[in-house]
Write a protein that holds these residues in place. Sequence first.
Motif, PDB file in Angstrom:
ATOM      1  N   GLY A  19       5.251 -15.499   2.211  1.00  0.00           N
ATOM      2  CA  GLY A  19       5.564 -15.178   0.822  1.00  0.00           C
ATOM      3  C   GLY A  19       4.653 -14.101   0.266  1.00  0.00           C
ATOM      4  O   GLY A  19       3.427 -14.211   0.379  1.00  0.00           O
ATOM      5  N   GLY A  20       5.265 -13.101  -0.330  1.00  0.00           N
ATOM      6  CA  GLY A  20       4.512 -11.973  -0.879  1.00  0.00           C
ATOM      7  C   GLY A  20       4.646 -11.864  -2.384  1.00  0.00           C
ATOM      8  O   GLY A  20       4.452 -10.795  -2.961  1.00  0.00           O
ATOM      9  N   GLY A  21       4.954 -12.995  -3.045  1.00  0.00           N
ATOM     10  CA  GLY A  21       4.931 -13.040  -4.515  1.00  0.00           C
ATOM     11  C   GLY A  21       3.532 -13.397  -4.985  1.00  0.00           C
ATOM     12  O   GLY A  21       2.556 -13.369  -4.216  1.00  0.00           O
ATOM     13  N   VAL A  22       3.425 -13.778  -6.263  1.00  0.00           N
ATOM     14  CA  VAL A  22       2.092 -14.033  -6.811  1.00  0.00           C
ATOM     15  C   VAL A  22       1.421 -15.215  -6.114  1.00  0.00           C
ATOM     16  O   VAL A  22       0.197 -15.204  -5.896  1.00  0.00           O
ATOM     17  N   ALA A  23       2.208 -16.229  -5.692  1.00  0.00           N
ATOM     18  CA  ALA A  23       1.611 -17.398  -5.029  1.00  0.00           C
ATOM     19  C   ALA A  23       1.046 -17.016  -3.664  1.00  0.00           C
ATOM     20  O   ALA A  23      -0.098 -17.359  -3.336  1.00  0.00           O
ATOM     21  N   GLY A  24       1.835 -16.300  -2.870  1.00  0.00           N
ATOM     22  CA  GLY A  24       1.399 -15.941  -1.516  1.00  0.00           C
ATOM     23  C   GLY A  24       0.216 -14.988  -1.526  1.00  0.00           C
ATOM     24  O   GLY A  24      -0.762 -15.181  -0.784  1.00  0.00           O
ATOM     25  N   LEU A  25       0.290 -13.959  -2.373  1.00  0.00           N
ATOM     26  CA  LEU A  25      -0.794 -12.961  -2.379  1.00  0.00           C
ATOM     27  C   LEU A  25      -2.107 -13.571  -2.886  1.00  0.00           C
ATOM     28  O   LEU A  25      -3.178 -13.295  -2.335  1.00  0.00           O
ATOM     29  N   THR A  26      -2.017 -14.426  -3.914  1.00  0.00           N
ATOM     30  CA  THR A  26      -3.249 -15.027  -4.442  1.00  0.00           C
ATOM     31  C   THR A  26      -3.836 -15.995  -3.427  1.00  0.00           C
ATOM     32  O   THR A  26      -5.061 -16.048  -3.227  1.00  0.00           O
ATOM     33  N   THR A  56     -12.430  -6.247 -14.446  1.00  0.00           N
ATOM     34  CA  THR A  56     -11.534  -5.506 -13.552  1.00  0.00           C
ATOM     35  C   THR A  56     -10.327  -4.972 -14.320  1.00  0.00           C
ATOM     36  O   THR A  56      -9.200  -5.436 -14.119  1.00  0.00           O
ATOM     37  N   PRO A  57     -10.520  -4.002 -15.188  1.00  0.00           N
ATOM     38  CA  PRO A  57      -9.396  -3.532 -16.015  1.00  0.00           C
ATOM     39  C   PRO A  57      -8.239  -2.983 -15.177  1.00  0.00           C
ATOM     40  O   PRO A  57      -7.078  -3.055 -15.606  1.00  0.00           O
ATOM     41  N   GLU A  58      -8.533  -2.481 -13.967  1.00  0.00           N
ATOM     42  CA  GLU A  58      -7.473  -1.895 -13.144  1.00  0.00           C
ATOM     43  C   GLU A  58      -6.485  -2.940 -12.605  1.00  0.00           C
ATOM     44  O   GLU A  58      -5.454  -2.597 -12.034  1.00  0.00           O
ATOM     45  N   ALA A  59      -6.804  -4.244 -12.802  1.00  0.00           N
ATOM     46  CA  ALA A  59      -5.886  -5.295 -12.325  1.00  0.00           C
ATOM     47  C   ALA A  59      -4.667  -5.453 -13.241  1.00  0.00           C
ATOM     48  O   ALA A  59      -3.673  -6.075 -12.849  1.00  0.00           O
ATOM     49  N   GLY A  60      -4.726  -4.940 -14.448  1.00  0.00           N
ATOM     50  CA  GLY A  60      -3.553  -5.008 -15.326  1.00  0.00           C
ATOM     51  C   GLY A  60      -3.397  -6.333 -16.051  1.00  0.00           C
ATOM     52  O   GLY A  60      -2.279  -6.789 -16.284  1.00  0.00           O
ATOM     53  N   VAL A  61      -4.507  -6.959 -16.409  1.00  0.00           N
ATOM     54  CA  VAL A  61      -4.459  -8.224 -17.169  1.00  0.00           C
ATOM     55  C   VAL A  61      -4.967  -7.943 -18.590  1.00  0.00           C
ATOM     56  O   VAL A  61      -6.050  -7.374 -18.757  1.00  0.00           O
ATOM     57  N   LEU A  62      -4.156  -8.323 -19.587  1.00  0.00           N
ATOM     58  CA  LEU A  62      -4.483  -8.035 -20.987  1.00  0.00           C
ATOM     59  C   LEU A  62      -4.744  -9.327 -21.743  1.00  0.00           C
ATOM     60  O   LEU A  62      -3.986 -10.295 -21.599  1.00  0.00           O
ATOM     61  N   LEU A 120       0.627  -6.912  -9.226  1.00  0.00           N
ATOM     62  CA  LEU A 120       1.069  -7.238  -7.854  1.00  0.00           C
ATOM     63  C   LEU A 120       0.589  -6.177  -6.854  1.00  0.00           C
ATOM     64  O   LEU A 120       0.040  -6.531  -5.799  1.00  0.00           O
ATOM     65  N   PRO A 121       0.729  -4.860  -7.154  1.00  0.00           N
ATOM     66  CA  PRO A 121       0.141  -3.879  -6.230  1.00  0.00           C
ATOM     67  C   PRO A 121      -1.378  -4.030  -6.121  1.00  0.00           C
ATOM     68  O   PRO A 121      -1.941  -3.837  -5.041  1.00  0.00           O
ATOM     69  N   TRP A 122      -2.033  -4.391  -7.222  1.00  0.00           N
ATOM     70  CA  TRP A 122      -3.499  -4.608  -7.165  1.00  0.00           C
ATOM     71  C   TRP A 122      -3.824  -5.756  -6.219  1.00  0.00           C
ATOM     72  O   TRP A 122      -4.728  -5.650  -5.373  1.00  0.00           O
ATOM     73  N   LEU A 123      -3.060  -6.865  -6.341  1.00  0.00           N
ATOM     74  CA  LEU A 123      -3.295  -8.004  -5.434  1.00  0.00           C
ATOM     75  C   LEU A 123      -3.092  -7.576  -3.976  1.00  0.00           C
ATOM     76  O   LEU A 123      -3.876  -7.956  -3.098  1.00  0.00           O
ATOM     77  N   MET A 124      -2.040  -6.786  -3.727  1.00  0.00           N
ATOM     78  CA  MET A 124      -1.778  -6.342  -2.346  1.00  0.00           C
ATOM     79  C   MET A 124      -2.942  -5.493  -1.832  1.00  0.00           C
ATOM     80  O   MET A 124      -3.381  -5.649  -0.684  1.00  0.00           O
ATOM     81  N   ARG A 125      -3.471  -4.634  -2.681  1.00  0.00           N
ATOM     82  CA  ARG A 125      -4.619  -3.807  -2.268  1.00  0.00           C
ATOM     83  C   ARG A 125      -5.840  -4.684  -1.992  1.00  0.00           C
ATOM     84  O   ARG A 125      -6.602  -4.435  -1.055  1.00  0.00           O
ATOM     85  N   GLN A 126      -6.028  -5.730  -2.812  1.00  0.00           N
ATOM     86  CA  GLN A 126      -7.171  -6.632  -2.604  1.00  0.00           C
ATOM     87  C   GLN A 126      -7.055  -7.348  -1.257  1.00  0.00           C
ATOM     88  O   GLN A 126      -8.036  -7.520  -0.541  1.00  0.00           O
ATOM     89  N   VAL A 127      -5.833  -7.785  -0.937  1.00  0.00           N
ATOM     90  CA  VAL A 127      -5.603  -8.483   0.345  1.00  0.00           C
ATOM     91  C   VAL A 127      -5.947  -7.549   1.501  1.00  0.00           C
ATOM     92  O   VAL A 127      -6.674  -7.922   2.435  1.00  0.00           O
ATOM     93  N   GLU A 128      -5.454  -6.324   1.417  1.00  0.00           N
ATOM     94  CA  GLU A 128      -5.719  -5.380   2.519  1.00  0.00           C
ATOM     95  C   GLU A 128      -7.199  -5.001   2.576  1.00  0.00           C
ATOM     96  O   GLU A 128      -7.776  -4.915   3.662  1.00  0.00           O
ATOM     97  N   ALA A 129      -7.811  -4.812   1.417  1.00  0.00           N
ATOM     98  CA  ALA A 129      -9.232  -4.428   1.402  1.00  0.00           C
ATOM     99  C   ALA A 129     -10.106  -5.538   1.983  1.00  0.00           C
ATOM    100  O   ALA A 129     -11.166  -5.271   2.555  1.00  0.00           O
ATOM    101  N   ALA A 130      -9.639  -6.785   1.849  1.00  0.00           N
ATOM    102  CA  ALA A 130     -10.417  -7.915   2.389  1.00  0.00           C
ATOM    103  C   ALA A 130     -10.099  -8.161   3.866  1.00  0.00           C
ATOM    104  O   ALA A 130     -10.577  -9.143   4.440  1.00  0.00           O
ATOM    105  N   GLY A 131      -9.265  -7.291   4.452  1.00  0.00           N
ATOM    106  CA  GLY A 131      -8.970  -7.411   5.887  1.00  0.00           C
ATOM    107  C   GLY A 131      -7.666  -8.125   6.191  1.00  0.00           C
ATOM    108  O   GLY A 131      -7.339  -8.349   7.361  1.00  0.00           O
TER     109      GLY A 131
END
Length: 325
Positions: A18-25, A86-92, A145-156
């Motif tokens: 799953g690549g939605g918010v549940a899977g990526l988090t 982390t303002p670049e995450a897009g949470v207001l 969601l793109p931020w989460l994907m980048r975090q996953v990849e950056a963490a390996g």
Amino acid sequence: MVARPSAQSTPAEVLVLGGGVAGLTTALCLLRAGKRVRVAARAYLAGTTSAVAAAFWYPYRAYPEAMVAPWARVSYARFAELTRATPEAGVLRRETVEVFPQPASPPAWALDLPDFETLPAAALPPGYGAGYRFTTFVIETTIYLPWLMRQVEAAGGELTTRAYANLDEAVADCPDVVDCTGLGARELVPDPSVYAVRGQVVRVKNPGLSRVWIDEHSGDGITYIVPRSGDVVLGGTADEHEEDTTPDPGRTPAIVERCARLEPALRGAEVVSVVVGLRPVRPTVRLEAEARPGGRIVHNYGHGGAGVTLSWGCAEAAAQLILHT
Ligand SMILES: Cc1cc2nc3c(=O)[nH]c(=O)nc-3n(C[C@H](O)[C@H](O)[C@H](O)COP(=O)(O)OP(=O)(O)OC[C@H]3O[C@@H](n4cnc5c(N)ncnc54)[C@H](O)[C@@H]3O)c2cc1C
């Protein structure tokens, strides 16, 4: 960003479906705990329900309430941290007003919010009998969601595109699997208790609004106004067991009109898009481990109308089940 499955030099220790918010988090929590993780999803970003979500912190149509409140509380704290650091995450961070036609008792999840308060009658819009004010968080899914994907990849972590036909196929690939397939769990597990509640939202240009409004109880459909940085998400609908994801143009004017009654500046606002998603509703969120021949599955699905709200709380709990059972 997203690869087809490849022969990894070091195989993943955990396969997250799953690549939605549940899977990526969940993948991110496992990576931060030191696990090698591969995510496999039929679709990412616009192909997920998570991309359609309004998506503000608010426990809606997710059960049981006794578990939803603590999971939501964890996410509230994580979103608060993200707005700070982390303002670049897009949470207001957003002031929120929820109104009720009749007097109402505060929900269990509200009681330990830092600034939850009951509104005096004089502060209510005409025709309403009760209201609350509290701080919530709006998660801009096009950024988050793109931020989460980048975090996953950056963490390996590895992001791959693949649809699994059943869980045995997944366990054959990796003995530790986390199942974050949302509505897809109905066929994958299979779990017939998961069903769709269709939601249509209208995105309009933001005429300068910043306050979130919620009116869940006025009897003519759930109403919410969710101002983001460039647009405002107006909701909505909640159609049980309906699965047509084509927007119904006939319902758009009623959604806009209900919202304009709360925020008159929305009357005549330019419509940017109309989108539909299917909430993965279940009598209770499924968050538990299940042994299967050759491996085990940790399930993390069925978050209904609150998958973003519950994302960090449930992801951390799912990761704990992998790490400590
Ligand atoms: C209109 C609307 C408004 C909403 N507003 C809010 C809100 O304001 N706040 C909030 O908290 N929630 C909101 N929600 C609910 C929220 O969107 C969902 O609860 C959440 O997105 C569920 O996330 P998920 O990751 O479980 O599912 P999804 O985002 O649907 O992701 C499921 C993933 O699993 C993959 N998958 C499925 N089957 C398979 C398979 N067989 N093999 C491989 N991959 C598979 C999919 O491709 C996808 O990547 C809203 C929903 C809708 C429809």
